[in-house]
Design a protein around this motif. Structure first.
Motif, short mmCIF file in Angstrom:
data_model
loop_
_atom_site.label_atom_id
_atom_site.label_comp_id
_atom_site.label_asym_id
_atom_site.label_seq_id
_atom_site.Cartn_x
_atom_site.Cartn_y
_atom_site.Cartn_z
N ALA A 224 10.56 56.92 -57.47
CA ALA A 224 10.69 55.85 -56.47
C ALA A 224 12.04 55.93 -55.76
O ALA A 224 12.13 55.65 -54.55
CB ALA A 224 10.53 54.48 -57.15
N ALA A 225 13.08 56.33 -56.47
CA ALA A 225 14.41 56.44 -55.87
C ALA A 225 14.44 57.55 -54.82
O ALA A 225 14.99 57.37 -53.72
CB ALA A 225 15.45 56.72 -56.96
N TYR A 226 13.85 58.70 -55.13
CA TYR A 226 13.80 59.79 -54.16
C TYR A 226 12.92 59.42 -52.96
O TYR A 226 13.23 59.76 -51.82
CB TYR A 226 13.29 61.07 -54.83
N THR A 227 11.82 58.75 -53.22
CA THR A 227 10.95 58.32 -52.13
C THR A 227 11.67 57.35 -51.20
O THR A 227 11.57 57.45 -49.97
CB THR A 227 9.68 57.66 -52.69
N LEU A 228 12.40 56.39 -51.78
CA LEU A 228 13.17 55.43 -50.97
C LEU A 228 14.18 56.16 -50.09
O LEU A 228 14.28 55.89 -48.89
CB LEU A 228 13.89 54.45 -51.90
N THR A 229 14.92 57.10 -50.68
CA THR A 229 15.94 57.82 -49.92
C THR A 229 15.30 58.64 -48.80
O THR A 229 15.81 58.68 -47.67
CB THR A 229 16.75 58.73 -50.85
N ALA A 230 14.18 59.30 -49.11
CA ALA A 230 13.48 60.09 -48.09
C ALA A 230 12.97 59.20 -46.96
O ALA A 230 13.07 59.55 -45.79
CB ALA A 230 12.33 60.87 -48.73
N ASP A 231 12.43 58.03 -47.30
CA ASP A 231 11.92 57.11 -46.28
C ASP A 231 13.05 56.65 -45.36
O ASP A 231 12.88 56.58 -44.14
CB ASP A 231 11.26 55.90 -46.94
N LEU B 257 10.67 66.48 -47.07
CA LEU B 257 11.94 65.79 -47.19
C LEU B 257 12.23 65.38 -48.63
O LEU B 257 13.36 65.47 -49.11
CB LEU B 257 11.92 64.55 -46.28
N ASP B 258 11.20 64.93 -49.34
CA ASP B 258 11.37 64.56 -50.75
C ASP B 258 11.88 65.74 -51.56
O ASP B 258 12.83 65.62 -52.36
CB ASP B 258 10.05 64.07 -51.35
N ASN B 259 11.24 66.90 -51.35
CA ASN B 259 11.64 68.08 -52.12
C ASN B 259 13.04 68.55 -51.75
O ASN B 259 13.79 69.04 -52.60
CB ASN B 259 10.63 69.21 -51.91
N GLU C 164 13.56 57.58 -41.31
CA GLU C 164 13.74 56.56 -40.28
C GLU C 164 14.97 56.85 -39.43
O GLU C 164 14.95 56.68 -38.20
CB GLU C 164 13.86 55.18 -40.95
N LEU C 165 16.06 57.30 -40.07
CA LEU C 165 17.27 57.63 -39.31
C LEU C 165 17.05 58.85 -38.42
O LEU C 165 17.55 58.90 -37.29
CB LEU C 165 18.41 57.89 -40.29
#
Length: 448
Positions: free
Chosen positions: A116-123, A159-161, A127-128
């Motif tokens: 979930a932490a990696y997904t949040l950062t990727a999201d 992006l996640d990877n 967006e940026l």
């Protein structure tokens, strides 16, 4: 003895009887309270810790460094859900008022929070990137799917990877968190207090409890009673079928393996012994994490050639063909690989690549990799054992034993006794079409 004396004696007897009854009532009431208290420590419990703020803070710092934008924790927090981990409290009474305990961070919930932490950062990063592309006039509007396609093309991976492979720390390491939380020792209870051994110290806490909750106010711990696992090995029961059907999984649907990701792979040499013979070299991959092994289909075909389980394979144009009963005909060398020559190879995730067995379509996850001028397919040893109906045993991380005379045999109950499923919330094996359950582990326990 006159009448007056007899009356006095009866009065004394009544008083004594009343006193005895009151005393017995108090003793029984105290015993009931004591038994109720002791019963609390015949259960195992779980409490929760919230690491959302830690993750949000780490993500905000990294995003600000990467994008140079005015990123703050409030902006990231709006895009984050709650990241909750479980801490399991296992109590093992050894007497009426004593026993041992272990409190341990739950590894499965840690892994879920990590994802979930990696997904949040990727999201947030996506967006940026969309805002930046829009600002420079790339397009009036860019969808997330278009942005993902551009990012994957630019990075050669999702992006996640990218974030995972870059070694970016968004969540405290499991060992670090475990060092904060994990503890074990002996305990003693007296009335509403409990003495815990914590390393070289003994700490006394006051506790309170309800039917399903154990509270330690001083430490601000609230434990919920873990439900007893009454569903193991209940294959075939009506409740089991209903549970499977209630998951919402459409019969025939095909689910990806969890936590499998990598953009490049480094093959390793392992030994495969066939029917007790001398070991031969087979290339293998640990995909994403140790012991998630995939073995070379070509090397295994060469190793099994001439045995009752021999098969031929052809890998061409992204399609994989397996023909059982035929000797392997490829002239490539399949032994004596030097480990230093096994360099990183480009590859994606294990996927549902087109695969036929004796001309029939099958659905197994495989990994296609360009091996210096030719393609090879890597497959799970268990999947290959199912295809060939043979017994493949993993002796350790570097050795496989194949017995072509024994058919595939899986005993989930035995695997459970070895702790094989300890890292899973639930496990269900069955027929997705009929709903018949063959085996269940924690299958009726609700999970997010």
């Amino acid at each position: 003895m006159n009448r007056r004396q007899r009356k006095k004696i009866r009065r004394i007897i009544r008083i004594c009887t009343s006193v005895i009854l009151v005393a017995l009532t108090v003793l029984i009431f105290s015993a009931c309270l004591r038994i109720k208290t002791l019963r609390v420590f015949r259960n195992d419990y779980v409490r929760s810790i919230d690491i959302t703020d830690r993750v949000v803070s780490s993500a905000a710092v990294w995003l600000k460094d990467v994008e140079g934008a005015e990123i703050d924790t409030a902006w990231v927090r709006l895009r984050a859900g709650s990241m909750i981990m479980d801490v399991n409290l296992d109590l093992t009474p050894s007497g009426l008022s004593k026993g041992s305990y272990t409190e341990e961070l739950d590894h499965a919930s840690y892994e879920a929070c990590s994802e979930a932490a990696y997904t949040l950062t990727a999201d947030c990063l996506r967006e940026l990137i969309i805002k930046r592309l829009t600002a420079v006039g790339y397009a009036e509007s860019i969808s997330e799917s278009d942005a993902d396609a551009l990012i994957t093309e630019a990075l050669g991976m999702t992006l996640d990877n990218y974030i995972k492979n870059a070694g970016i720390v968004m969540i405290p390491a499991y060992d670090d968190l475990a060092a904060e939380i994990n503890r074990s020792g002996n305990y003693r209870i007296k009335k509403n207090t409990i003495k815990w051994e914590r390393g070289k110290k003994t700490v006394t806490d006051t506790f309170s409890y309800t039917r399903d909750t154990l509270s330690i106010p001083a430490a601000d711990f609230i434990y919920k009673k873990q439900p007893k696992d009454s569903t193991k090995n209940n294959a075939g029961s009506k409740d089991s079928k209903d549970s499977v059907n209630s998951t919402g999984i459409t019969p025939g649907s095909f689910l990806r393996p969890l936590t499998v990701h990598a953009a490049t792979h480094t093959p390793e040499n392992i030994n495969m012994s066939v029917n007790g013979g001398d070991p031969v070299t087979v290339r293998a991959l640990n995909v994403s994490y140790t012991n998630n092994m995939y073995i070379s289909l070509r090397d295994t075909a060469a190793a099994l050639s001439g045995t009752p389980a021999q098969f031929n394979t052809d890998i061409n144009g992204g399609a994989i063909m397996i023909t059982t009963g035929e000797a392997y005909t490829d002239e490539l060398s399949h032994s004596g690989f030097l480990q230093e020559d096994l360099t990183q190879k480009p590859g994606g995730d294990p996927g549902n690549n087109p695969l036929t067995v004796n001309g029939e379509d099958r659905r197994y996850f495989t990994l296609l990799i360009n091996m210096d001028g030719y393609y090879d397919a890597f497959i799970s040893p268990l999947d290959l054992a199912m295809i060939l109906d043979i017994n493949i045993t993993t002796e350790d991380g570097d050795n496989l034993s194949v017995d072509t005379s024994a058919g595939l045999d899986i005993n989930p109950a035995k695997m459970e006794s070895y702790g094989f499923f300890d890292g899973f919330n639930s496990v269900v094996a069955g027929d997705a079409t009929t709903g018949e359950v063959y085996y269940g582990y924690n299958m009726d326990m609700p999970h997010p």
